[in-house]
Design a protein around this motif. Structure first.
Motif: not given
Length: 819
Positions: A598-600, A620-622, A627-632, A813-817
């Protein structure tokens, strides 16, 4: 000899008369020999500074006003350059190509062929002004890059950088010199001198830091792996290049006598000692005595910028290249904030938008394709083959060196292409060669055209062969939903200022690291690259933190929080200094190398820019490359304003810093992002016994718009969640059937009003947008306030000021493989 008889007409226009060209004989009784002297009398019109206007005088403003001509030149080069930039941008050409070609078009190769243009737009007096302003532009160009450059990075260059740079410099230089020796008999007198052949050969082996920085910035490769290697190698080349220019100047002075070479060396040493022992301490004093967060005194800035002209005058008077003084002045100034950043900001506009256009116009007016084509090829052939040998061997030798160091094929090829690029520094070197009469107009034109052809060819190839985001394309699942239970949970925490740390620690706290799921938090403090050219990536466990990028207060808060959580949380600190456009590369790299799930990211809706960092652009770029999921996290200030004080003052380690009885709401609209959000909410629920979670699942009427696969996956994850929490009285689960986006919004609004707690929900959790049934969002485009879609339509709405809730928002936002 030029004889001028000034006369003044009734318009106070100073003019010179064209007299005559004559030869006359003076009989001088000196050893009974006749002495004949030939005088060439050439006179030109000196134009008035102030315009008389087209309605007062002869009706032509161009032939009466030097100032008007100057402004016309600036307008022309600006317009032509912008048009070329617009045409070449789809071809992935750097800005430099349009600037050089813009100058050439206005020169004798294109528009200068017109007699009217030559007489009215580019007369001799205008050429005089253009040349002087052009030299000033190059002076400030060297000064600014001297300020941005950090010479101490040479100490950090590894063996790969050093040996590859030396191979890429020595082989082209030696082979070009051998070619010049072989063709020496066909060269012009000045070019055939050993000093001249030596300095030109050395030039072909060297790639300069300012040129690479400009092009890498255009290509968004500054903080890529290849970009960092190229900049380190270019610094090594700059040192050798400066030494070669100094040796060349000494040799040229030595040709007229050893005494001149000695005085040149003495002047060089005196200027260098003055810079190091007088100017450098003054610059450090200004830097150290400027309070943190305060601007540098305006008087200091003015004096330093005037010093550019003073040092240029001193070095030119001493026989050194005029650009050396401004460059050395820039090098003794500390890079980065506060002093370096202030100087760059104050001088950037006048350099890039006013002075540098004249620099390219000056180059263009000395570039004459017709003079080159009319020249004897036998005289141009030696220089042509020297250029061809130097450019080809530079590319091939660097590529061979990268192959020896076992760089991946694409990275090695890209690095070789980058190290072959040429630009602004080469142009001023060409002007210097012509000033020293090493090359003439045809030779100068040949050098400029081959430089343009090389850079225009290699730059788009770099983008083709090398993609800096390729390493982030992973086919392994690194997200919350597929994270192995009872294993350490790795996350990346992005911090942009002291204000965002409150909300980010709150996210950590509600995630609640514990014995069954300990956290490894990689905290990145993000600074925009200002006042320096080389990006920084600092691992606090391995490198010392520069004083200019200290964030001690935030570090203390994080470390105190780590102490309170004990063995359940491990903290690693990093500092990133890079351009906003490419900052995502460092974030993704940390997430990739540490196998984060996860990236916060913080988000400020009504304060998009903070200290130069565009939050939305970076987010937006992140989102596009992570390479993993994201929490904004959108922090509305609810229950986090005093969090840092609480952490700092608490004596024992409590289980949580939040008030008891918090209420979270999860909006489940379906899709991968919603499933990821539900799993994350379940983790928060399981770890915090004082949290109540309300889950609302939205379904379309009669299942219109549902995708069968997504529907099955949603049903599966919801069933798992419900079975797990069936007896949990802290969980409320409801399903809402809607026909369009308006009903979706109405249902969400009713949730905020129907909550029994007067303060409403403390946190809203929602999936971003992956897999949402479009029927649920029909007609909602007008609700979006953000220019981008980082939060998705629903996330954007519930975080807006129109939504009647003070609770913060967490968008998942879940990681897009990929791959």
């Amino acid at each position: 000899m030029t004889r001028i008889f000034p006369t003044y007409n009734h318009h106070h226009v100073l003019r010179s008369r064209i007299l005559l060209q004559e030869s006359f004989k003076d009989n001088v009784d000196d050893s009974n020999e006749d002495f004949t002297t030939s005088f060439s009398l050439t006179c030109q019109t000196v134009q008035e500074f102030r315009p008389r206007g087209i309605f007062n005088g002869d009706g032509s403003i161009l032939t009466t006003s030097t100032f008007s001509l100057l402004m016309l030149h600036l307008i022309l080069v600006f317009v032509v350059t912008r048009i070329l930039r617009m045409l070449f941008k789809p071809l992935k050409q750097p800005k430099l190509i349009s600037q050089i070609l813009g100058g050439i078009i206005l020169g004798p190769s294109v528009m200068g062929r017109s007699g009217w243009f030559q007489r009215n737009v580019m007369p001799d007096t205008a050429q005089f002004l253009v040349n002087n302003l052009g030299i000033m532009g190059f002076m400030f160009f060297f000064f600014i890059y001297g300020v941005k450059c950090d010479p101490t990075l040479l100490k950090k260059s590894g063996k790969l950088h050093l040996y590859t740079a030396l191979v890429g410099i020595s082989i082209p230089s030696v082979l070009t010199f051998l070619v010049s020796l072989y063709m020496r008999k066909n060269m012009d007198k000045e070019l055939s001198r050993i000093a001249s052949m030596g300095v030109i050969s050395a030039y072909f082996g060297i790639t300069t830091f300012p040129v690479l920085h400009n092009i890498l910035k255009d290509l968004n490769l500054l903080n890529s792996h290849v970009g960092r290697m190229a900049l380190s190698m270019a610094l090594i080349g700059d040192v050798l290049g400066t030494c070669s220019i100094v040796i060349f100047e000494a040799a040229k002075h030595g040709e007229t006598g050893a005494k001149n070479a000695i005085w040149y060396t003495i002047s060089l040493v005196m200027v260098f000692m003055f810079m190091m022992f007088c100017v450098r301490p003054m610059m450090m004093w200004i830097h150290n005595n400027t309070p943190e967060g305060h601007p540098v005194e305006q008087s200091y800035v003015v004096v330093i910028l005037l010093g550019v002209f003073v040092l240029g005058f001193v070095t030119d008077m001493s026989g050194m290249a005029i650009a050396n003084g401004p460059l050395w002045l820039g090098l003794v100034i500390p890079d980065g904030p506060p002093l370096g950043a202030t100087l760059v900001q104050k001088s950037k506009t006048i350099m890039t938008d006013f002075l540098l256009p004249f620099s390219f116009l000056m180059v263009g007016t000395h570039t004459d394709v017709f003079a080159m084509s009319a020249s004897d090829w036998s005289r141009l052939a030696p220089l042509f083959f020297m250029v061809l040998t130097g450019y080809l061997t530079k590319f091939l030798s660097t590529w061979v060196a990268t192959y020896y160091w076992q760089l991946p094929f694409r990275e090695g090829l890209a690095l070789s292409l980058i190290m072959s690029l040429r630009g602004q520094v080469e142009l001023i070197v060409f002007v210097h060669f012509m000033d020293k009469k090493i090359v003439n107009i045809p030779g100068f034109t040949l050098l400029v055209l081959m430089t343009v052809a090389l850079t225009a060819t290699f730059t788009p190839l770099i983008s083709t062969v090398y993609d800096p985001t390729r390493p982030y394309i992973v086919n392994q699942r690194r997200n919350i939903q597929h994270h192995l239970p009872d294993s350490k949970f790795s996350m990346v925490l992005c911090i942009q200022d002291d204000e965002t740390i409150n909300g980010l620690i709150n996210v950590l706290d509600i995630s609640n690291p514990n014995s069954t799921s300990p956290f490894i938090v990689h905290a990145l403090r993000l600074f925009e690259l200002v006042g320096r050219a080389y990006p920084l990536f600092i691992d606090h466990d391995k490198q010392e933190m520069p004083s200019k990028y200290q964030w001690t207060h935030t570090i203390n808060v994080l470390q105190r929080y780590q102490e309170l959580k004990g063995e359940f949380l491990k903290l690693k600190l990093f500092t990133v200094v890079s351009p906003t456009k490419t900052m995502f590369q460092d974030i993704c790299l940390v997430a990739l190398e540490n196998e984060a799930s996860l990236i916060i990211l913080p988000f400020k809706k009504h304060n998009v820019y903070k200290k130069g960092i565009s939050v939305q652009t970076m987010n937006s770029q992140v989102l596009n490359h992570a390479p993993c999921s994201i929490a904004i996290f959108v922090d509305k200030g609810n229950d986090t304003s005093n969090l840092i004080e609480t952490i700092s003052n608490v004596a024992a380690a409590p289980s949580s810093f939040r008030r008891s009885g918090q209420q979270f709401a999860l909006l489940f609209l379906g899709g991968a992002d919603a499933r990821e959000a539900l799993v994350y909410a379940d983790i928060m629920l399981a770890a915090n016994q004082d949290v109540t979670l309300t889950v609302i699942r939205f379904l379309s009427d009669s299942y219109v718009g549902d995708k069968e696969r997504e529907k099955k996956l949603d049903d599966g994850i919801v069933t798992w969640f419900w079975v797990k929490n069936e007896r949990n009285n802290r969980v409320v689960y409801r399903e809402v059937v809607v026909k369009n986006g308006e009903e979706t919004i109405a249902s969400i609004q009713s949730m905020s009003h129907s909550n029994n707690d007067d303060e409403g929900y403390d946190l809203w959790i929602v999936g971003r947008k992956q897999g949402i049934n479009p029927v649920l969002l029909t007609g909602l485009s007008e609700w979006s306030e953000s220019e981008s879609e980082e939060l998705g339509l629903i996330g954007d709405y519930i975080s807006s000021k129109d939504f009647p809730s003070s609770g913060s928002v967490l968008v998942i936002h879940q990681q897009i493989v990929r791959g």
